[in-house]
Design a protein around this motif. Structure first.
Motif, short mmCIF file in Angstrom:
data_model
loop_
_atom_site.label_atom_id
_atom_site.label_comp_id
_atom_site.label_asym_id
_atom_site.label_seq_id
_atom_site.Cartn_x
_atom_site.Cartn_y
_atom_site.Cartn_z
N GLN A 34 0.85 -1.18 0.00
CA GLN A 34 0.00 0.00 0.00
C GLN A 34 0.89 1.23 0.00
N ASN A 35 0.40 2.33 -0.55
CA ASN A 35 1.19 3.55 -0.65
C ASN A 35 1.74 4.02 0.69
N GLU A 40 6.56 4.50 4.24
CA GLU A 40 7.10 4.25 5.58
C GLU A 40 8.41 3.45 5.48
N ILE A 41 8.46 2.46 4.58
CA ILE A 41 9.68 1.69 4.37
C ILE A 41 10.81 2.62 3.92
N SER A 42 10.50 3.51 3.00
CA SER A 42 11.50 4.47 2.51
C SER A 42 12.04 5.33 3.64
N LYS A 43 11.17 5.78 4.52
CA LYS A 43 11.59 6.59 5.67
C LYS A 43 12.49 5.79 6.60
N ASP A 44 12.13 4.53 6.86
CA ASP A 44 12.93 3.67 7.75
C ASP A 44 14.33 3.47 7.19
N VAL A 45 14.41 3.14 5.91
CA VAL A 45 15.70 2.90 5.27
C VAL A 45 16.52 4.19 5.24
#
Length: 78
Positions: A34-35, A40-45
């Motif tokens: 989901q968008n 959120e994954i991008s922010k974590d990485v």
């Protein structure tokens, strides 16, 4: 070199290894396509990459009371 197998993951849980600047736990649902999840994954990485680096472990649920402790392996049944 650390081997990240099921025994290692269980040892993190049993020894209550707390999240820190170099270690972050995420439930399996965090990998949904989901968008809001992908951003959120991008922010974590990005957060780990912009600091000292580290390990993101997807598939471990955090403790409900102390959000920085691992509770159990998350088995996503979708």
């Amino acid at each position: 070199m650390t081997v990240y197998n099921i025994e290692y993951l269980n040892s993190l849980i049993e020894n209550k290894v707390e999240e820190n600047l170099n270690l972050d736990y995420k439930a399996a649902g965090a990998l949904d396509k989901q968008n809001n999840k992908t951003s959120e994954i991008s922010k974590d990485v990005s957060a780990l990459a912009n600091s000292d680096g580290g390990i993101l472990i997807y598939g471990i649920i955090e403790d409900k009371v102390n959000k920085h402790l691992p509770e159990k392996i998350d088995v996503d049944t979708k």
